[in-house]
Design an enzyme around this catalytic site. Structure first.
Site, PDB file in Angstrom:
ATOM      1  N   ASP A  69      -4.972  -1.282 -13.222  1.00  0.00           N
ATOM      2  CA  ASP A  69      -3.692  -0.800 -12.692  1.00  0.00           C
ATOM      3  C   ASP A  69      -2.552  -1.806 -12.815  1.00  0.00           C
ATOM      4  O   ASP A  69      -1.462  -1.461 -13.244  1.00  0.00           O
ATOM      5  CB  ASP A  69      -3.842  -0.461 -11.207  1.00  0.00           C
ATOM      6  CG  ASP A  69      -4.467   0.896 -10.990  1.00  0.00           C
ATOM      7  OD1 ASP A  69      -4.427   1.714 -11.921  1.00  0.00           O
ATOM      8  OD2 ASP A  69      -4.984   1.126  -9.887  1.00  0.00           O
TER       9      ASP A  69
HETATM   10  O1  CEZ Z   1      -6.998   0.412  -7.402  1.00  0.00           O
HETATM   11  C1  CEZ Z   1      -8.098   0.492  -8.315  1.00  0.00           C
HETATM   12  C2  CEZ Z   1      -7.977   1.858  -8.927  1.00  0.00           C
HETATM   13  O2  CEZ Z   1      -8.248   2.817  -7.930  1.00  0.00           O
HETATM   14  O3  CEZ Z   1      -7.987  -0.526  -9.299  1.00  0.00           O
HETATM   15  C3  CEZ Z   1      -8.820  -0.397 -10.434  1.00  0.00           C
HETATM   16  C4  CEZ Z   1      -8.595   0.926 -11.115  1.00  0.00           C
HETATM   17  O4  CEZ Z   1      -9.421   1.088 -12.239  1.00  0.00           O
HETATM   18  C5  CEZ Z   1      -8.866   2.036 -10.133  1.00  0.00           C
HETATM   19  O5  CEZ Z   1      -8.643   3.255 -10.742  1.00  0.00           O
HETATM   20  C6  CEZ Z   1      -8.553  -1.564 -11.344  1.00  0.00           C
HETATM   21  O6  CEZ Z   1      -7.200  -1.788 -11.491  1.00  0.00           O
HETATM   22  O7  CEZ Z   1      -2.413  -1.206  -7.813  1.00  0.00           O
HETATM   23  C7  CEZ Z   1      -3.110  -2.174  -7.447  1.00  0.00           C
HETATM   24  O8  CEZ Z   1      -2.796  -3.338  -7.678  1.00  0.00           O
HETATM   25  C8  CEZ Z   1      -4.391  -1.933  -6.682  1.00  0.00           C
HETATM   26  O9  CEZ Z   1      -5.108  -3.121  -6.495  1.00  0.00           O
HETATM   27  C9  CEZ Z   1      -5.277  -1.029  -7.386  1.00  0.00           C
HETATM   28  O10 CEZ Z   1      -5.478  -1.558  -8.677  1.00  0.00           O
HETATM   29  C10 CEZ Z   1      -6.647  -0.772  -6.779  1.00  0.00           C
HETATM   30  C11 CEZ Z   1      -6.682  -0.510  -5.285  1.00  0.00           C
HETATM   31  O11 CEZ Z   1      -6.665  -1.722  -4.605  1.00  0.00           O
HETATM   32  C12 CEZ Z   1      -7.939   0.184  -4.832  1.00  0.00           C
HETATM   33  O12 CEZ Z   1      -9.045  -0.609  -5.056  1.00  0.00           O
END
Ligand code: CEZ
Length: 795
Positions: free
Chosen positions: A481
């Site tokens: 993300d």
């Molecule tokens: O969200 C997860 C996502 O739900 O992070 C993963 C991604 O593959 C999943 O689909 C890796 O990036 O936006 C942020 O910075 C967040 O840290 C998200 O990346 C993260 C949430 O913390 C939930 O774990």
């Protein structure tokens, strides 16, 4: 490594810190101090509730967006579920103060807010309940919670037993946090008619257009008891007085004073006075939750607290046939038999408590459902496809209710969502053999196409999303993300997505081949070859695959970088996509093991970034070793394990898998701070830079790791994979397992497998008949098969 807290910190040095009973279905923690954030979670179809061993609570329910009826005393920000949430004195919680009315001695359970150590403390997490057993000065107290089956309601039972030889006069005070519910209006009072403290709030809103949607919300919080309390208090400040929650002034008086809260932060405190003979016990039950009105409260109270209906247990038949195993590795058995499918079910049933799950999460969560309830996987695929864009791409999030909108990260364009579609559909078809599903027509607002056509369109979109080099454009992110600045100018590419595209194509073209779509399969194969060649030409760097190439043409994730020299995902997916030759495979596994592997699993990247890198993005601004910036991100760790099984490095795969489950030993438990009842989304990494915090669990239950872990155990470790012809038996058991048994539900039948090592080659007997191949082709729904698998010695 930091010093292990000495046994003086342990409340009961003679008892194990973490123990289990009922073959692992009940996990016990014997101390509230050593792992203060250890918790358990419960859910029903609208409510998710997490309770820590010390009595703090975090609850959210859907109406339709997640909200809470029990908050902190100050205005809380609305956000998605965060990792490593802190707990503080006024953190929402469920406590019981107990006062000896003669000696005036006072303590609280579970541990907060008074924090007086008990003689015996036990926190127990089970599938359907969270329980505490506390012994304190001649009193034994059992305090437990389960959730109502289909209401946003916690059901609490308190039993106090006098184990001392004398009569005890007690005041028992359940105290539940209500907190700051609304800046528009809130008050609280005691209703004798309902035997309940009721905190009424008006949902905060400003826009006229929002009024209809807030009008009917369940904005009231109530605590109802099955018997009438002698006194109550609803004003938090008056309950606490000068002593605060640790030593509340209200407990110094004989009786709670019974104030009403009038736009004051409410609290639900009741007082029950009981005189207990030796060995006599008193039981009180409570319902705590949300309602929209007095009549709603009355209905809930009747349904859940009246003695006639109280004995009806919430349904525990949530999960249908799941695999059950018995192996020489008890720790794995306990986790897989009880906790892993539970976490997978939570994801599949509650969609991480969102109305717009990220498409990639929605599909991968559905992947895990395959082994529990394949119809859910099918439903998730259908829902996703019904929102497919006309160009074949998938939206960033799947909308699950009519009013849902894309929020948070779903407003940022990511290019990987389509990749998860062929992966999920292929796995679904392999598991169920429901090829007719591929011909089902799915209607979107733009038109009608079959599932097959839609998956093809998604793949075509991925193939259009390539740059001139044949590498996948990343836009503002892929699986990762916060990798939002690699390609925001439209040129940067993702090494991982390029590999994932090849992997998706390979899975899909095999299916196409099987179904006789030979031409399509060949076209796809040609595309896969081109992208694979580009990956090897542009991304292979000495002994690893780079993570990508930025808008400015800078390749990153190699030893030329000062930070972020190795990324796990481009190594794992190079294996999955089969782009690495034998030599590259050996080298990249060596690189991962040398630079990324830790006692808690492989880190997502190393070294972690310590400063912003403007052509990579927000990822580099995360704290080193936290989340995507080099933690042991378990979702990514699972990809690696899955890939290791694919290249048959089963010893390493198994060792890495076992690192994902907390509890290698007591020190490991303390370091992670989490009970082995779920896989968290990460354990802190940065083992060199921040050794003190390395290994610490995020405590976040939302993670794609759960689904992949379940797949790994079933399809890789035991090697029981669905295929067009039947059930393939291709185990990769660790060499030290001489025997193992596992039950696998498959296409309506149940298979009881027994694996036995012997000195000859692989042999399989089904109901006493030896098989000619390792695929069990006769699968009669409703039938139970006994299968013996004779395995050659060695890995
Ligand atoms: O969200 C997860 C996502 O739900 O992070 C993963 C991604 O593959 C999943 O689909 C890796 O990036 O936006 C942020 O910075 C967040 O840290 C998200 O990346 C993260 C949430 O913390 C939930 O774990």
């Amino acid at each position: 490594m930091p010093v292990k807290p000495g046994s003086s910190t342990l409340q009961n040095p003679d008892r194990p810190l973490v123990d289990h009973s009922d073959e692992g279905a009940r996990i016990h923690l014997s101390c509230p101090r050593t792992m203060p954030h250890a918790s358990g979670f419960l859910w029903n179809d609208q409510l998710l509730a997490r309770f820590t061993c010390r009595g703090y609570a975090q609850v959210q329910f859907m109406q339709p967006e997640p909200t809470s009826y029990s908050k902190g005393p100050v205005l809380e920000a609305t956000t998605f579920l965060q990792p490593e949430l802190g707990h503080y004195a006024h953190h929402p919680g469920r406590f019981v103060y107990v006062r000896d009315d003669r000696s005036r001695e006072c303590f609280s359970i579970p541990y907060e807010p008074v924090r007086k150590p008990a003689e015996h403390f036990e926190f127990t997490v089970t599938d359907q309940s969270i329980e505490w057993h506390v012994e304190h000065n001649g009193l034994t107290i059992d305090w437990s919670v389960r959730l109502a089956d289909d209401d946003a309601l916690e059901l609490w039972t308190l039993t106090v037993c006098n184990t001392s030889p004398v009569v005890r006069e007690l005041s028992i005070y359940p105290v539940f946090s209500i907190g700051y519910l609304s800046w528009l209006s809130q008050d609280a009072t005691y209703s004798a008619e309902h035997r309940a403290i009721v905190a009424r709030a008006v949902p905060p809103y400003q826009k006229l257009a929002d009024y209809p949607s807030v009008r009917d919300q369940k904005a009231w919080t109530f605590l109802a008891a099955d018997t009438e309390p002698q006194a109550y208090e609803t004003v938090q400040a008056l309950f606490e007085g000068e002593g605060g929650l640790m030593d509340p002034d209200a407990l110094k008086a004989d009786r709670l004073a019974g104030h009403d809260a009038t736009y004051e932060t409410p609290i639900a405190a009741m007082q029950f006075q009981r005189e207990l003979e030796p060995q006599q016990r008193a039981t009180i039950t409570f319902a705590f939750g949300a309602t929209e009105s007095y009549s709603g409260l009355e209905a809930l109270r009747r349904k859940h607290l009246d003695s006639s209906s109280r004995l009806i247990r919430p349904s525990s038949v949530r999960r249908s046939a799941v695999s059950r195993q018995k192996t020489p590795t008890d720790r794995l058995d306990r986790f897989v038999n009880h906790w892993l499918p539970r976490q997978v079910s939570y994801h599949g049933e509650l969609q991480r408590l969102t109305t717009d799950p990220q498409t990639r999460n929605f599909l991968q969560d559905a992947l895990g459902q395959l082994f529990i309830e394949p119809s859910r996987t099918e439903h998730a695929i259908r829902t996703t496809l019904s929102q497919q864009n006309p160009d074949g791409s998938l939206p960033d999030g799947v909308l699950l209710s009519p009013d849902a909108t894309l929020k948070y990260i779903n407003q940022v364009p990511h290019t990987d969502h389509s990749v998860w579609l062929p992966l999920t559909v292929e796995a679904y078809v392999r598991e169920t053999n429901n090829t007719a599903f591929l011909d089902e027509v799915i209607q979107t607002q733009y038109g009608r196409q079959t599932v097959m056509e839609r998956v093809d369109a998604a793949l075509d979109w991925l193939l259009c999303n390539l740059d001139a080099r044949h590498l996948s454009l990343i836009a503002q992110g892929d699986w990762c993300d916060p990798m939002n600045m690699v390609g925001h100018k439209g040129r940067g590419v993702s090494g991982w997505l390029s590999m994932a595209t090849v992997y998706a194509i390979n899975l899909w073209r095999n299916l196409c081949g099987l179904l006789g779509h030979v031409e399509r399969s060949e076209v796809l194969a040609a595309h896969a070859r081109r992208v694979s060649a580009a990956i090897n030409e542009h991304l292979w760097a000495e002994n690893r695959y780079a993570r990508g190439i930025t808008d400015g043409g800078r390749r990153f994730g190699t030893s030329a970088d000062s930070e972020g020299q190795v990324f796990l995902n481009t190594q794992s997916w190079a294996l999955l996509a089969d782009v690495a030759d034998t030599n590259q495979t050996e080298q990249l596994v060596e690189t991962v093991e040398r630079d990324l592997q830790t006692a808690f699993g492989p880190m997502m990247l190393a070294p972690p970034y310590t400063r912003m890198v403007e052509d990579i993005g927000r990822l580099t601004q995360k704290h080193p070793g936290y989340a995507e910036n080099g933690s042991v991100y378990n979702h990514a760790a699972m990809f690696y394990i899955y890939a290791l099984y694919q290249i048959r490095r089963s010893g390493l795969a198994f060792a890495t898998l076992m690192k994902a489950i907390p509890g290698i030993d007591e020190e490991d438990l303390i370091r992670r701070g989490q009970l082995p009842t779920f896989i968290p989304n990460y354990y802190r990494g940065a083992v060199d830079l921040h050794p003190r915090t390395a290994g610490r669990s995020s405590q976040l239950i939302n993670t794609g790791a759960a689904s992949w872990c379940y797949r790994i155990v079933i399809e890789c470790l035991f090697g029981l994979r669905g295929a067009h012809e039947g059930l393939v038996v291709d185990p990769q058991l660790p060499p030290h397992w001489d025997t193992a048994t596992v039950t696998r539900a498959f296409r309506g039948a149940v298979f009881d497998f027994e694996f036995i090592r012997h000195s000859a080659g692989l042999a399989i007997e089904v109901d006493g008949t030896e098989m000619l191949s390792n695929t069990i082709q006769t699968v009669e729904s409703g039938h139970r098969y006994a299968v013996t698998v004779w395995l050659p010695e060695g890995p």
